[in-house]
Motif scaffolding. Structure first.
Motif, PDB file in Angstrom:
ATOM      1  N   ASP A 227       0.834  -1.213   0.000  1.00 24.16           N
ATOM      2  CA  ASP A 227       0.000   0.000   0.000  1.00 24.16           C
ATOM      3  C   ASP A 227       0.863   1.256   0.000  1.00 24.16           C
ATOM      4  O   ASP A 227       0.691   2.156  -0.839  1.00 24.16           O
ATOM      5  N   THR A 231       1.383   3.808  -3.279  1.00 26.09           N
ATOM      6  CA  THR A 231       0.936   5.198  -3.099  1.00 26.09           C
ATOM      7  C   THR A 231       2.062   6.163  -3.442  1.00 26.09           C
ATOM      8  O   THR A 231       1.860   7.171  -4.143  1.00 26.09           O
ATOM      9  N   LYS A 253      -2.952  -7.849  -3.002  1.00 25.38           N
ATOM     10  CA  LYS A 253      -2.684  -6.637  -2.227  1.00 25.38           C
ATOM     11  C   LYS A 253      -2.889  -5.381  -3.077  1.00 25.38           C
ATOM     12  O   LYS A 253      -3.396  -4.352  -2.591  1.00 25.38           O
ATOM     13  N   TRP A 257      -5.514  -2.258  -2.636  1.00 27.77           N
ATOM     14  CA  TRP A 257      -5.061  -0.857  -2.681  1.00 27.77           C
ATOM     15  C   TRP A 257      -5.871  -0.064  -3.700  1.00 27.77           C
ATOM     16  O   TRP A 257      -6.292   1.076  -3.436  1.00 27.77           O
TER      17      TRP A 257
END
Length: 335
Positions: A227, A231, A253, A257
């Motif tokens: 995450d 980002t 995952k 996200w």
């Protein structure tokens, strides 16, 4: 008290040696009527053979160990299901363990299983245990590597053609006009085959399309860091328009996200995953993936180990690499 072989023999009115022959499936020594009497006696008494004593006598346990990196991966679970099915058909039981790619845990598990007299092992090896596996090979203990290989270790390996998977995943994005492509992998420092070679395939695809690789686009992290890393990556001034996710855990995952950050796939970001899993088709839009032929890989590894057990010797060492299968779906935008 637990019933004994002697109790079975007395109830069936036969000798202990006849019961022993029955338990070892040597039926040619007895009539069908005798077989039936023994079967009924065993059932009525609730008798179970002492497998430990039997194993010591026969010098095998008909138990093998499957040691994977993690049981959190759907790939590992599907692989286990295939391997277990093959061994069950052959009269073997399978015990399971996961190392989390900890070399010391890997060695400890293998030593523990060997001490428990398992007949052979299928394992996801780590580079740090190269010398350990070389010693096992010298002892001619039956081992098959799966999902990975170790160069110059004389143990057969069964795995995906990982360079090709990384290459084809990246090429799918390049073919649709993407030139700024990121890739997400687990940490590369331990030189695990799947990680290193999939990155190599990614680099080869970029080079083939005359695109210089941007090292900032390569994310090497643990699953709980995805995450934060994504980002940060997407906040870059020249952020990637497409991503390659190098295994099923990282794809999962990433999709979590994507959902949390309300990112539109493929309009805002295109995705390709390596490892095909059910949730890739459940996501909207469905995710393009490179599938591993899990059944073929699992069956090949199991049959290689069974052959080693049957011949009581090492095989001619080969690496069996399988081509990935492209599952084209709707997660790539044409630029």
């Amino acid at each position: 008290m637990k019933p004994t072989m002697k109790d079975v023999a007395e109830q069936a009115d036969v000798s202990k040696s006849t019961v022993s022959q029955y338990l070892n499936k040597r039926y040619s020594y007895m009539s069908s009527a005798t077989r039936e009497k023994i079967r009924v006696a065993i059932e009525e008494l609730g008798y179970y053979p002492n497998q430990i004593a039997k194993s010591l006598k026969q010098k095998n346990t008909h138990v093998i160990a499957f040691i994977c990196a993690t049981l959190s991966s759907r790939f590992s679970l599907e692989l286990l299901a295939t391997i277990e099915s093959v061994f069950q058909d052959a009269g073997y039981s399978v015990i399971i363990a996961a190392t989390e790619d900890d070399p010391s845990k890997e060695r400890s598990l293998i030593n523990s299983f060997i001490a428990r007299q398992v007949d052979g092992i299928i394992v996801f090896p780590t580079e740090e245990n190269r010398d350990f596996y070389q010693k096992l090979q010298q002892r001619k203990f039956p081992v098959v590597f799966i999902d990975r290989l170790l160069d110059n270790v004389e143990i057969p390996s069964v795995l995906l053609d990982n360079k090709r998977a990384g290459y084809e995943a990246t090429r799918e994005l390049l073919k649709q006009g993407h030139q700024n492509i990121g890739i997400v992998t687990f940490p590369l420092g331990d030189n695990i085959t799947t990680r290193v070679e999939r990155i190599q395939g990614y680099k080869q695809a970029l080079a083939k399309f005359n695109i210089e690789m941007n090292t900032a686009n390569v994310i090497s992290c643990l699953s709980n860091q995805v995450d934060t890393e994504l980002t940060s990556l997407l906040k870059q001034k020249n952020a990637p328009t497409g991503l390659v996710l190098t295994n099923d855990i990282l794809l999962e995952k990433t999709l979590m996200w994507v959902k949390r950050h309300h990112i539109k796939i493929p309009n805002e970001l295109s995705l390709v995953g390596i490892d095909d899993v059910v949730f890739a088709q459940l996501f909207d839009p469905e995710i393009t993936t490179l599938a591993q032929p899990i059944t073929k890989i699992g069956v090949r590894a199991a049959k290689l180990l069974l052959k080693m057990l049957a011949t009581d010797s090492s095989l001619i060492v080969e690496d069996y690499q399988y081509a990935p299968v492209l599952k084209q779906r709707n997660s790539i935008k044409s630029l």
